[in-house]
Structures are given as C-alpha cells and as structure tokens.
Design an enzyme around this catalytic site. Structure first.
Site, PDB file in Angstrom:
ATOM      1  N   PRO A 111      14.517  -0.486 -87.562  1.00 43.57           N
ATOM      2  CA  PRO A 111      14.210  -1.552 -88.525  1.00 43.57           C
ATOM      3  C   PRO A 111      13.263  -2.594 -87.947  1.00 43.57           C
ATOM      4  O   PRO A 111      13.432  -3.055 -86.815  1.00 43.57           O
ATOM      5  CB  PRO A 111      15.586  -2.137 -88.823  1.00 43.57           C
ATOM      6  N   CYS A 112      12.269  -2.952 -88.765  1.00 43.32           N
ATOM      7  CA  CYS A 112      11.167  -3.765 -88.253  1.00 43.32           C
ATOM      8  C   CYS A 112      11.178  -5.201 -88.767  1.00 43.32           C
ATOM      9  O   CYS A 112      10.344  -6.003 -88.382  1.00 43.32           O
ATOM     10  CB  CYS A 112       9.837  -3.125 -88.647  1.00 43.32           C
ATOM     11  N   GLN A 113      12.125  -5.551 -89.646  1.00 42.53           N
ATOM     12  CA  GLN A 113      12.074  -6.867 -90.280  1.00 42.53           C
ATOM     13  C   GLN A 113      12.125  -8.010 -89.271  1.00 42.53           C
ATOM     14  O   GLN A 113      11.547  -9.069 -89.492  1.00 42.53           O
ATOM     15  CB  GLN A 113      13.216  -7.011 -91.289  1.00 42.53           C
ATOM     16  N   PHE A 159      10.634  -8.250 -86.537  1.00 41.16           N
ATOM     17  CA  PHE A 159       9.344  -8.495 -85.900  1.00 41.16           C
ATOM     18  C   PHE A 159       8.277  -8.951 -86.884  1.00 41.16           C
ATOM     19  O   PHE A 159       7.177  -9.289 -86.495  1.00 41.16           O
ATOM     20  CB  PHE A 159       8.842  -7.211 -85.213  1.00 41.16           C
TER      21      PHE A 159
END
Length: 348
Positions: free
Chosen positions: A83-85, A87
């Site tokens: 999951p990238c949220q 960053f």
C-alpha cells in the site's frame, strides 16, 4: 521452464492479470482486503489460481513456501505493490504512517522465499521525504542478501495504458541469475480516452445500471455540481469555473494551494489523468466525462486502467472504485512481465 509467480498485496488482480498474459503461472494471490479476494474469485475466466485473504505478517515464517509447495530459491517471480497511501504527496498529516512498514515486510518475504526475480510497484512519492529512508533500507537489504535492484519511474501511458500514471518500479534479480536487466522500451502506440471509452452507450439518466454493463452507472450530481460541470470544457478544471461556483477553499489561486484539476473534465484525445481510488467523483480531479454532464462511471475507470470489459468487481461503489484506482494496470504489468521473461531467456 515454469515461470512461476506469487502476487502479494494483490488487490483486485491487475498485476496477476497482466503477468498471466505475459506467460507467468500465478500460483497464489494474497491481500488483506476480503473484497479484493472476492473479486479475484469472481473472475474464473481470468484466474484459476487460489487467492487468500491474509496479512503479509502471516505469510512469513515459511507459510508462503508451504502454501505454494516450493522450496527457497525455486519461485521465479515474487510480485507486489505494498500500500502506497502513506507515501503519497497528496496525503495530509504526519509523515509517519504504519502502512509504510509493509515495504520492509515485503523485503522479509523476499528474503525468505529468495525468488529469481521480484517486482515492487509504488507511488513516486516513495522517493521523497516520506519514503526515501524506507526505500533505501529495502534496497540495501536486498543487495546484502544477493540481489541487484533496478529502479525506474515508469509512466503507464508509454506502455499501452490510456492514462498518465507515474509509478516507481523496482525489479530485483538474484545475482546468480544476472545483474543486467533493463526496463522495457516505450511502446510506439498511445491510447486515448476516446479510444478506450467512446464506444460505450450513455448510462441511464435515472442512476440505474446499464442493462448490458452493470458497472456503467452515473452518479447523481447536486444542482451546484451540475452547474459546475456544465461550465467547463474538456481538459478544464476549477480554474475555469466562474467565481460564483467556486468553493470558499478554492478562491485562493491554484498556483498557491494546488488542486487545479478538481471539478474537471477529461479530454477525448488525450490520456486520462491518474485513476485514483476516488476517480468516481469529478470533484476529486479531471474525472468528468469529456462531453456528458457526469463523472466517469466505474466501468469507464476500469477500462482506463485496462481491465477487460467483462471483468467483475465485488463490493460497494466505494469499494469497487478503490480496487480499480489502487490496481496496477494490467497492460503495464504485461509489458513488465514480458521484459523479465525475455531477459531471462536471452541470458540462456
């Protein structure tokens, strides 16, 4: 040679779908979101492998290797996009986000499994202040255990995706395999919004799903939002709204506060903007239909992400939009997968 693969943090299966088309044999997908796993199970036309709802922490300690029936060093490819949220440059709040640690847990899984290759996809923001320390630690750890790690910022529009979507992609190759992998060259063809969704009929005015395409359903707009979308042309956002239709928070120039593309329309003959987890609302970006006075539908968003027309998604409208927006575009995954297989075969 079996080009075996495991898709971790699989989401709705965009990565699996593309890698399968590239020639990979997907052995397992796992994700902590049960709706994503349900989506994969609802698409037997595209997926024949098992998918489990599981936290990556529970796939460590030998669990993954046991589930796929392989020993360390035998898996060809481990793929995933933690999951990238945390960053994202769009996120408001503290730089520390518990989700960021999932990148290092992914590294631990790579260390346990020791695949010939691994892929990690994430937002470009992971190179910024919110992620660069974790990214550096991951790369350092992988190099220590015997991988050469290649990094590249790829824009999906250059690889058969009708969407401007920049993502950092890591490809690691075990040093006993090689150390000279190079990312795929850009494709010569460019696909536009028109190429992708113009063929669709108008969704019913009353908000019901279209009889042939269940995900082709329009949102009802408030009176004010209807006036806003009528006031803008293709490619325009809130900077082009008359003053009386601006929210108070948007009366400050977008050059200062950003968000110039909210309340915007897509352009027929351009690629779409990045399809996000909230692409189903034109209040969140250039997500208005190029001509019709509405936000793009779930189906249109899925097609712009290069999911097949008959792909089935499970969950509520919000859950489906999130699955679509968070996915790796299958067309991009296919190009990446083919480049890895071609590289491996050329070396032999």
């Amino acid at each position: 040679m079996r080009f075996t693969c495991v898709d971790s943090f699989s989401g709705a299966g965009g990565l699996s779908l593309g890698l399968s088309k590239a020639g990979f044999e997907v052995l397992l997908s796992f994700d902590i979101d049960k709706r994503c796993i349900e989506t994969i199970s609802r698409n037997p036309k595209y997926f024949s492998h098992p998918a489990v709802c599981e936290d990556i922490k529970n796939m460590l300690g030998g669990r993954l290797l046991k589930d796929i029936g392989l020993k360390q060093n035998e898996l060809f490819l481990l793929a995933g996009g933690p999951p990238c949220q945390g960053f994202s440059v769009q996120r408001i709040g503290d730089d520390i986000d518990s989700r960021n640690e999932l990148v290092l847990l992914y590294g631990k899984l790579i260390e346990e499994v020791r695949p010939m290759f691994f892929i990690m996809e994430n937002v470009s923001g992971i190179k910024g202040k919110r992620g660069k320390a974790i990214l550096s630690e991951l790369v350092g750890n992988m190099e220590t255990i015997g991988y050469t790690v290649h990094k590249e910022l790829l824009n999906a529009e250059n690889y058969g995706v009708p969407q401007r979507r920049k993502r950092l992609v890591l490809v690691g190759e075990r040093k006993d395999v090689g150390a000279s992998y190079s990312f795929p060259t850009q494709l010569g063809t460019r696909h536009t919004v028109r190429d992708t969704i113009e063929f669709l009929p108008k969704p019913p005015e009353d908000g019901r799903p279209h009889s042939e395409y269940p995900l082709h359903r329009r949102d009802r707009l408030s009176k004010t939002n209807l006036l806003r979308i009528k006031a803008i042309k293709q490619g325009q956002g809130r900077d082009f709204l008359p003053a009386e239709l601006l929210n108070d928070c948007h009366r400050i120039d977008s050059s200062i506060i950003g968000h110039r593309n909210v309340y915007g329309r897509m352009s027929w003959d351009e690629v779409a903007p990045t399809i996000t987890a909230r692409f189903d609302s034109f209040t969140r970006g250039l997500f208005g239909h190029p001509e019709q006075d509405r936000s793009v539908t779930l189906l249109e968003g899925a097609l712009l992400q290069t999911f097949p027309l008959d792909f089935v998604f499970a969950g509520s409208k919000i859950e489906i939009a999130r699955q679509i927006g968070n996915a790796v575009p299958p067309n991009l995954a296919e190009v990446l997968g083919k480049s890895i297989i071609s590289y491996y075969l050329e070396k032999r």
